[in-house]
Design a protein around this motif. Structure first.
Motif, PDB file in Angstrom:
ATOM      1  N   THR A   1       0.986  -1.157   0.073  1.00 15.31           N
ATOM      2  CA  THR A   1       0.100  -0.124  -0.130  1.00 15.31           C
ATOM      3  C   THR A   1       0.975   1.116   0.104  1.00 15.31           C
ATOM      4  O   THR A   1       1.795   1.343   0.617  1.00 15.31           O
ATOM      5  CB  THR A   1      -0.823   0.244   1.358  1.00 15.31           C
ATOM      6  OG1 THR A   1      -1.555  -1.165   1.245  1.00 15.31           O
ATOM      7  CG2 THR A   1      -1.845   1.080   1.101  1.00 15.31           C
ATOM      8  N   SER A   2       0.594   2.184  -0.810  1.00 18.65           N
ATOM      9  CA  SER A   2       1.335   3.377  -0.715  1.00 18.65           C
ATOM     10  C   SER A   2       0.913   4.430   0.324  1.00 18.65           C
ATOM     11  O   SER A   2      -0.123   4.476   0.998  1.00 18.65           O
ATOM     12  CB  SER A   2       1.129   4.098  -1.893  1.00 18.65           C
ATOM     13  OG  SER A   2      -0.345   4.815  -2.164  1.00 18.65           O
ATOM     14  N   ALA A   3       1.875   5.206   0.626  1.00 16.20           N
ATOM     15  CA  ALA A   3       2.056   6.095   1.993  1.00 16.20           C
ATOM     16  C   ALA A   3       0.921   7.189   1.544  1.00 16.20           C
ATOM     17  O   ALA A   3       0.794   7.481   0.398  1.00 16.20           O
ATOM     18  CB  ALA A   3       3.288   6.629   2.044  1.00 16.20           C
ATOM     19  N   ASP A   4       0.458   8.030   2.533  1.00 18.19           N
ATOM     20  CA  ASP A   4      -0.156   8.982   2.399  1.00 18.19           C
ATOM     21  C   ASP A   4       0.404  10.127   1.633  1.00 18.19           C
ATOM     22  O   ASP A   4       1.560  10.930   2.121  1.00 18.19           O
ATOM     23  CB  ASP A   4      -0.719   9.582   3.688  1.00 18.19           C
ATOM     24  CG  ASP A   4      -1.567  10.803   3.860  1.00 18.19           C
ATOM     25  OD1 ASP A   4      -2.082  11.036   2.833  1.00 18.19           O
ATOM     26  OD2 ASP A   4      -1.530  11.577   4.760  1.00 18.19           O
ATOM     27  N   PRO A   5      -0.029  10.722   0.394  1.00 20.02           N
ATOM     28  CA  PRO A   5       0.699  11.538  -0.348  1.00 20.02           C
ATOM     29  C   PRO A   5       0.914  13.068   0.536  1.00 20.02           C
ATOM     30  O   PRO A   5       1.774  13.507   0.220  1.00 20.02           O
ATOM     31  CB  PRO A   5       0.162  11.502  -1.774  1.00 20.02           C
ATOM     32  CG  PRO A   5      -1.312  11.090  -1.493  1.00 20.02           C
ATOM     33  CD  PRO A   5      -1.145  10.205  -0.221  1.00 20.02           C
ATOM     34  N   THR A   6      -0.026  13.270   1.092  1.00 23.13           N
ATOM     35  CA  THR A   6      -0.164  14.501   1.783  1.00 23.13           C
ATOM     36  C   THR A   6       1.010  14.771   2.882  1.00 23.13           C
ATOM     37  O   THR A   6       1.604  15.594   2.948  1.00 23.13           O
ATOM     38  CB  THR A   6      -1.297  14.835   2.591  1.00 23.13           C
ATOM     39  OG1 THR A   6      -2.423  14.656   1.659  1.00 23.13           O
ATOM     40  CG2 THR A   6      -1.501  16.065   3.206  1.00 23.13           C
TER      41      THR A   6
ATOM     42  N   GLY B   1       3.394  13.631  -4.230  1.00 23.62           N
ATOM     43  CA  GLY B   1       3.912  12.671  -3.248  1.00 23.62           C
ATOM     44  C   GLY B   1       4.764  11.517  -4.002  1.00 23.62           C
ATOM     45  O   GLY B   1       5.574  10.791  -3.522  1.00 23.62           O
ATOM     46  N   ALA B   2       4.551  11.698  -5.492  1.00 23.01           N
ATOM     47  CA  ALA B   2       5.297  10.548  -6.131  1.00 23.01           C
ATOM     48  C   ALA B   2       6.847  10.954  -6.172  1.00 23.01           C
ATOM     49  O   ALA B   2       7.079  12.213  -6.277  1.00 23.01           O
ATOM     50  CB  ALA B   2       4.856  10.403  -7.348  1.00 23.01           C
ATOM     51  N   LEU B   3       7.698  10.002  -6.281  1.00 25.91           N
ATOM     52  CA  LEU B   3       9.031  10.197  -6.683  1.00 25.91           C
ATOM     53  C   LEU B   3       9.192  10.007  -8.128  1.00 25.91           C
ATOM     54  O   LEU B   3       8.669   8.963  -8.876  1.00 25.91           O
ATOM     55  CB  LEU B   3       9.958   9.162  -6.080  1.00 25.91           C
ATOM     56  CG  LEU B   3      11.347   9.305  -6.254  1.00 25.91           C
ATOM     57  CD1 LEU B   3      11.896  10.137  -5.187  1.00 25.91           C
ATOM     58  CD2 LEU B   3      11.974   7.935  -5.819  1.00 25.91           C
ATOM     59  N   VAL B   4       9.659  11.048  -8.653  1.00 27.34           N
ATOM     60  CA  VAL B   4       9.890  10.752 -10.213  1.00 27.34           C
ATOM     61  C   VAL B   4      11.475  10.983 -10.756  1.00 27.34           C
ATOM     62  O   VAL B   4      12.410  11.632  -9.782  1.00 27.34           O
ATOM     63  CB  VAL B   4       9.072  12.003 -11.124  1.00 27.34           C
ATOM     64  CG1 VAL B   4       7.591  11.881 -11.136  1.00 27.34           C
ATOM     65  CG2 VAL B   4       9.540  13.389 -10.316  1.00 27.34           C
TER      66      VAL B   4
ATOM     67  N   PHE C   1       7.232   6.626  -9.043  1.00 25.36           N
ATOM     68  CA  PHE C   1       7.384   5.449  -7.741  1.00 25.36           C
ATOM     69  C   PHE C   1       6.340   6.365  -6.884  1.00 25.36           C
ATOM     70  O   PHE C   1       6.768   7.347  -6.657  1.00 25.36           O
ATOM     71  CB  PHE C   1       8.555   5.059  -7.477  1.00 25.36           C
ATOM     72  CG  PHE C   1       9.252   4.363  -8.425  1.00 25.36           C
ATOM     73  CD1 PHE C   1       9.337   3.042  -8.854  1.00 25.36           C
ATOM     74  CD2 PHE C   1      10.291   5.208  -9.203  1.00 25.36           C
ATOM     75  CE1 PHE C   1      10.116   2.363  -9.728  1.00 25.36           C
ATOM     76  CE2 PHE C   1      11.015   4.548 -10.282  1.00 25.36           C
ATOM     77  CZ  PHE C   1      10.783   3.108 -10.665  1.00 25.36           C
ATOM     78  N   LEU C   2       5.840   5.409  -5.897  1.00 20.74           N
ATOM     79  CA  LEU C   2       5.226   5.748  -4.944  1.00 20.74           C
ATOM     80  C   LEU C   2       5.811   5.261  -3.797  1.00 20.74           C
ATOM     81  O   LEU C   2       6.523   4.129  -3.752  1.00 20.74           O
ATOM     82  CB  LEU C   2       3.801   5.347  -4.750  1.00 20.74           C
ATOM     83  CG  LEU C   2       2.763   5.713  -6.061  1.00 20.74           C
ATOM     84  CD1 LEU C   2       1.367   5.157  -6.128  1.00 20.74           C
ATOM     85  CD2 LEU C   2       2.594   7.376  -5.963  1.00 20.74           C
ATOM     86  N   PHE C   3       5.804   6.183  -2.458  1.00 14.17           N
ATOM     87  CA  PHE C   3       6.493   5.548  -1.326  1.00 14.17           C
ATOM     88  C   PHE C   3       5.801   4.680  -0.796  1.00 14.17           C
ATOM     89  O   PHE C   3       4.194   4.863  -0.753  1.00 14.17           O
ATOM     90  CB  PHE C   3       6.697   6.662  -0.201  1.00 14.17           C
ATOM     91  CG  PHE C   3       7.787   7.477  -0.574  1.00 14.17           C
ATOM     92  CD1 PHE C   3       9.005   7.498  -0.123  1.00 14.17           C
ATOM     93  CD2 PHE C   3       7.835   8.672  -1.676  1.00 14.17           C
ATOM     94  CE1 PHE C   3      10.189   8.199  -0.465  1.00 14.17           C
ATOM     95  CE2 PHE C   3       8.477   9.455  -1.872  1.00 14.17           C
ATOM     96  CZ  PHE C   3      10.123   9.334  -1.436  1.00 14.17           C
ATOM     97  N   PRO C   4       6.014   3.351  -0.105  1.00 15.60           N
ATOM     98  CA  PRO C   4       5.092   2.639   0.425  1.00 15.60           C
ATOM     99  C   PRO C   4       4.891   3.014   1.807  1.00 15.60           C
ATOM    100  O   PRO C   4       5.405   3.946   2.473  1.00 15.60           O
ATOM    101  CB  PRO C   4       5.810   1.235   0.397  1.00 15.60           C
ATOM    102  CG  PRO C   4       7.244   1.733   0.612  1.00 15.60           C
ATOM    103  CD  PRO C   4       7.437   2.923  -0.323  1.00 15.60           C
ATOM    104  N   GLN C   5       3.686   2.320   2.344  1.00 16.85           N
ATOM    105  CA  GLN C   5       3.198   2.815   3.780  1.00 16.85           C
ATOM    106  C   GLN C   5       4.194   2.072   4.702  1.00 16.85           C
ATOM    107  O   GLN C   5       4.887   0.916   4.290  1.00 16.85           O
ATOM    108  CB  GLN C   5       1.896   2.251   3.860  1.00 16.85           C
ATOM    109  CG  GLN C   5       1.147   2.984   4.847  1.00 16.85           C
ATOM    110  CD  GLN C   5      -0.395   2.348   4.787  1.00 16.85           C
ATOM    111  OE1 GLN C   5      -0.524   1.025   4.823  1.00 16.85           O
ATOM    112  NE2 GLN C   5      -1.233   3.452   5.023  1.00 16.85           N
ATOM    113  N   ARG C   6       4.664   2.617   5.711  1.00 12.37           N
ATOM    114  CA  ARG C   6       5.359   2.163   6.896  1.00 12.37           C
ATOM    115  C   ARG C   6       4.977   0.708   7.090  1.00 12.37           C
ATOM    116  O   ARG C   6       3.924   0.292   7.325  1.00 12.37           O
ATOM    117  CB  ARG C   6       5.480   3.011   7.943  1.00 12.37           C
ATOM    118  CG  ARG C   6       6.436   2.596   9.100  1.00 12.37           C
ATOM    119  CD  ARG C   6       6.365   3.361  10.284  1.00 12.37           C
ATOM    120  NE  ARG C   6       6.760   4.772  10.064  1.00 12.37           N
ATOM    121  CZ  ARG C   6       8.150   5.307  10.201  1.00 12.37           C
ATOM    122  NH1 ARG C   6       9.158   4.554  10.626  1.00 12.37           N
ATOM    123  NH2 ARG C   6       8.298   6.583   9.945  1.00 12.37           N
TER     124      ARG C   6
END
Length: 144
Positions: free
Chosen positions: A2-7, A88-91, A139-144
Motif C-alpha cells: 500500500t502506498s503512503a499518504d501523499p499529503t 507525493g510521487a518520486l519521479v 514511484f510511490l512511497f510504500p506505507q510504513r
C-alpha cells in the motif's frame, strides 16, 4: 504493498526546503543531493533504508544498458505510470536524450515539484513542460 499518504510525503519533503546541496549527502538542514533528498524522505515516511547506496557519478549525460536508479526504486517502491503520478510521487528524470535517468524529484502538486539542485539546494519549482517531458519513471512511497 500500500502506498503512503501523499499529503504526508509532501509535507515531509517540504520540510527539507532550504537544505544546502551536498553531493551524496542525505541530512536535512545540513546537506543533500537529489537522491539524498529521496533517501531522507524515505527514512521519515517508511523507516530505515533497506540497503546501502553505493557511490554514484554526478554525470547527467551518463549512458548505459541499465537504469540503475529505476532498478533500485523498483526493489522498494511502487512503480506508477509517469503520466498518472500525482503529489507525493518520486519521479526520475532523464536529463539528456538517450542518457539514463539520473535526477530525482518529488511531486508536490500537479504543476510543481521539489528537488535538490547544485548551487541552489532543495527547492520547489514549477513542473514546466521542459521538466515534465524528462520524467522517465515514477514511484510511490510504500506505507510504513
Amino acid at each position: 504493498m500500500t502506498s503512503a499518504d501523499p499529503t504526508r510525503v509532501v509535507a515531509i519533503a517540504r520540510s527539507w526546503l532550504g537544505t544546502p546541496y551536498h553531493d551524496q549527502a542525505s541530512l536535512r538542514d545540513v546537506g543533500c543531493d537529489c537522491l539524498g533528498l529521496a533517501r531522507g524522505v524515505w527514512r521519515e515516511v517508511v523507516g530505515p533504508e533497506p540497503f546501502p547506496i553505493p557511490p554514484y557519478s554526478r554525470d547527467w549525460g551518463e549512458t548505459g544498458p541499465r537504469e540503475v536508479l529505476a532498478e533500485g526504486a523498483r526493489r522498494m517502491m511502487i512503480e506508477a505510470p509517469p503520466a498518472e503520478a500525482g503529489p507525493g510521487a518520486l519521479v526520475l528524470f532523464r536529463m539528456k536524450h538517450r542518457a539514463i535517468a539520473k535526477h530525482v524529484g518529488i511531486l508536490t502538486g500537479p504543476y510543481s515539484f521539489l528537488h535538490a539542485y547544485e548551487h541552489l539546494g532543495v527547492i520547489e519549482e514549477p513542473l514546466t513542460q521542459s521538466w515534465r517531458r524528462r520524467i522517465a519513471f515514477a514511484f510511490l512511497f510504500p506505507q510504513r
